[in-house]
Each structure stands twice: as C-alpha cells, then as structure tokens.
Motif scaffolding. Structure first.
Motif, PDB file in Angstrom:
ATOM      1  N   PRO A   1       0.831  -1.204   0.000  1.00 32.09           N
ATOM      2  CA  PRO A   1       0.000   0.000   0.000  1.00 32.09           C
ATOM      3  C   PRO A   1       0.866   1.255   0.000  1.00 32.09           C
ATOM      4  CG  PRO A   1      -0.744  -1.545   1.678  1.00 32.09           C
ATOM      5  CD  PRO A   1       0.549  -2.061   1.132  1.00 32.09           C
ATOM      6  N   VAL A   2       0.501   2.208  -0.832  1.00 35.37           N
ATOM      7  CA  VAL A   2       1.236   3.474  -0.894  1.00 35.37           C
ATOM      8  C   VAL A   2       0.379   4.648  -0.434  1.00 35.37           C
ATOM      9  CG1 VAL A   2       2.815   2.716  -2.706  1.00 35.37           C
ATOM     10  CG2 VAL A   2       0.656   3.775  -3.326  1.00 35.37           C
TER      11      VAL A   2
ATOM     12  N   LEU B   1      -7.059  -4.431  -4.127  1.00 37.38           N
ATOM     13  CA  LEU B   1      -5.855  -3.752  -3.665  1.00 37.38           C
ATOM     14  C   LEU B   1      -6.097  -2.861  -2.453  1.00 37.38           C
ATOM     15  CD1 LEU B   1      -4.279  -2.816  -7.095  1.00 37.38           C
ATOM     16  CD2 LEU B   1      -3.652  -4.698  -5.583  1.00 37.38           C
ATOM     17  N   ALA B   2      -7.245  -2.970  -1.825  1.00 37.06           N
ATOM     18  CA  ALA B   2      -7.555  -2.133  -0.662  1.00 37.06           C
ATOM     19  C   ALA B   2      -7.589  -2.977   0.604  1.00 37.06           C
ATOM     20  CB  ALA B   2      -8.896  -1.436  -0.844  1.00 37.06           C
TER      21      ALA B   2
ATOM     22  N   ILE C   1      -7.903   3.278   5.574  1.00 36.94           N
ATOM     23  CA  ILE C   1      -7.952   2.596   4.280  1.00 36.94           C
ATOM     24  C   ILE C   1      -6.540   2.650   3.716  1.00 36.94           C
ATOM     25  CG2 ILE C   1      -8.971   2.539   1.975  1.00 36.94           C
ATOM     26  CD1 ILE C   1     -11.266   4.264   3.114  1.00 36.94           C
ATOM     27  N   LEU C   2      -5.991   1.493   3.380  1.00 33.79           N
ATOM     28  CA  LEU C   2      -4.677   1.406   2.767  1.00 33.79           C
ATOM     29  C   LEU C   2      -4.851   0.846   1.368  1.00 33.79           C
ATOM     30  CD1 LEU C   2      -4.222   0.027   5.967  1.00 33.79           C
ATOM     31  CD2 LEU C   2      -2.032   0.959   5.275  1.00 33.79           C
ATOM     32  N   GLY C   3      -4.119   1.378   0.425  1.00 35.06           N
ATOM     33  CA  GLY C   3      -4.251   0.874  -0.925  1.00 35.06           C
ATOM     34  C   GLY C   3      -3.194   1.418  -1.849  1.00 35.06           C
ATOM     35  N   THR C   4      -3.306   1.013  -3.082  1.00 34.46           N
ATOM     36  CA  THR C   4      -2.394   1.473  -4.115  1.00 34.46           C
ATOM     37  C   THR C   4      -3.133   2.436  -5.019  1.00 34.46           C
ATOM     38  OG1 THR C   4      -2.976  -0.335  -5.577  1.00 34.46           O
ATOM     39  CG2 THR C   4      -1.108  -0.694  -4.121  1.00 34.46           C
TER      40      THR C   4
END
Length: 119
Positions: free
Chosen positions: A65-66, A95-96, A108-111
């Motif tokens: 995650p970014v 991707l979350a 919330i972490l994701g790309t």
C-alpha cells in the motif's frame, strides 16, 4: 461453492445505472444478489452449466500500500453505516485494505493505479 441467484444486472452510464437483461462476454456490469457470498474475487456461471468451470483464483499482488487515509463519519451516529461501507470496499477492491488502528481510527490502505502513456 455457493449457489446464488443474480437478481438484476446494470450498466453504468455516467451517474445512472441502466438495468439490462443480459450482457455479452467482456462487459463491465453491476450484479445484484451475489455480493454476500463473494470476497475479493469469484467465478460466476450458470447453474445448469454441464461442463467443468475454470475457477478464477484470488489474484496475488506483489504491491505494498502506498496510500493511507483515515476516515470518520461527520455524524457519530452514522458510524455503523461507515463501517459497513468500509467492509464493502475491503471486500470488493482487491488492492484495498481497511482496518481499525489501536487509536480506534478507521484507515484505508491501498495502491494508486494509473496508466502511463509515453508521448
């Protein structure tokens, strides 16, 4: 394996959902009635299909995650509604990742996905 019935199909047109009765292969559609039994990915097929079905296994992403953001409801009484929305994001977007931190913040972490087109 779970047997569920698709109750309605939609196609998104701008901000509108248009109901349809069938969609050709490769179409992007919204499907109602099967979401309770799906986590991240699923293979859908006709229940009367006699041949073997190729199952699409969950996708393996080698990405970290970014983007990390915290969220809270404007009105504290709407916390259950927000938590349900976060569950839906975590369930439907591969991707979350959603989680509750030790400080009780919902994150919330994701790309970030984008397409680069060289000029």
């Amino acid at each position: 394996m779970t047997v569920k019935q698709v109750t309605i199909l939609w196609v998104y047109q701008a901000r509108y959902r248009i109901p349809i009765s069938k969609a050709p292969p490769g179409s992007w559609v919204l499907i109602e009635g099967v979401d309770a039994s799906i986590t991240k990915t699923a293979t859908l097929c006709n229940v009367d299909y006699d041949e073997d079905v190729d199952v699409f296994w969950p996708l393996q992403f080698n990405t970290l995650p970014v983007v990390k953001t915290t969220t809270e409801p404007l009105n504290p009484s709407e916390l259950p509604k927000m938590v349900e929305g976060l569950r839906k994001i975590s369930k439907s977007y591969p991707l979350a990742i959603t989680k509750v931190e030790e400080s009780r913040e919902h994150t919330i972490l994701g790309t970030v996905s984008y397409t680069w087109i060289p000029s």
